[in-house]
Enzyme design. Sequence first.
Site, PDB file in Angstrom:
ATOM      1  CB  CYS A  98      -0.991  -0.030   1.165  1.00  0.00           C
ATOM      2  SG  CYS A  98      -2.364   1.149   0.926  1.00  0.00           S
ATOM      3  CG  HIS A 153      -4.015  -2.800   2.983  1.00  0.00           C
ATOM      4  ND1 HIS A 153      -2.881  -2.818   3.759  1.00  0.00           N
ATOM      5  CD2 HIS A 153      -4.317  -1.503   2.773  1.00  0.00           C
ATOM      6  CE1 HIS A 153      -2.510  -1.578   4.033  1.00  0.00           C
ATOM      7  NE2 HIS A 153      -3.353  -0.762   3.440  1.00  0.00           N
ATOM      8  CD  GLU A 156      -1.798  -6.180   4.474  1.00  0.00           C
ATOM      9  OE1 GLU A 156      -1.877  -5.035   4.945  1.00  0.00           O
ATOM     10  OE2 GLU A 156      -1.737  -6.405   3.245  1.00  0.00           O
TER      11      GLU A 156
END
Length: 307
Positions: free
Chosen positions: A142, A235, A237
């Site tokens: 990001c 993102h 994750e």
Amino acid sequence: MPVKVSDNLPAIDVLERENIFVMTENRALKQDIRPLKILLLNLMPTKVATETQILRLLSNTPLQIELELLQTSTYQSKNTSQEHLTSFYKTFDEVKDTTFDGLIITGAPVEMLEFYEVDYWNELCEIMEWSKKNVHSTFYICWAAQAGLFYHYGIKKYPLEKKLSGIFKHKLLNPKSRLFRGFDSEFTAPHSRHTYVKAEEIAKVSELKIMSVSDEAGVYIVGSKDSKHFFVTGHSEYDADTLSKEYFRDIGRGFKPDIPENYFTDNDPTKPPIMSWRAHSTLLFTNWLNYFVYQTTPYNLNDIKKK
């Protein structure tokens, strides 16, 4: 685990074109297993949550990994206890004489600032410069992806009219890349940001390749052609409830954020989010570790400095 075959077996070329991990007998005889050393520079305010997210993804591989946690010394986190930071994190001065197989740099909630206005910008630049000779491959997330593109290649970031938040469809521009082994033609990934980078500016840099894009979210993954840098503007994750926490946090601060797109059941914030990106995120991290770290990093980490 890799398939071990004879060195000259004709099937090797075919399997490699299909991105099947093949290990020849010659390499197998020379291989001496050691843990991969991965450094995580955690710039997120919710450090414990981010540690958990990254560790979950790194654990989805049979490879043995040693993770070192890194914090900035020029900015002290206000959302994580000093006890936690002291117990589990190191500063750059403590690791700068060490080499690592991989480095992961997280996002940070500083997008609205110019890069030079970020408290730890100079320190981050020092770390990114250090990584050129001391890290085999780096994975930027990001805001860190935007920061890395700017520092290494001069790619600017631009403000969006409103925050981009939600789960968006993406497509692959080079589906044969080993980074995308096991991916579907279309997949989803979370985004949560106020800025973006322009594809046309990236395309002018010969050392870079745009690997994945979204019609709604724009450029998603950019890689350097030497595979030392991977820039991921989303993102992947994130946990199932991360965007929800951000949304309700912003409401609690008196803001009026848009509901994250394609996220809550029936687009209703009172209903649970729909998790649709776990398989993609697992593959993304696993493929990076396997193909761009484990398979190509030198056994003697000091040899990284010779490249």
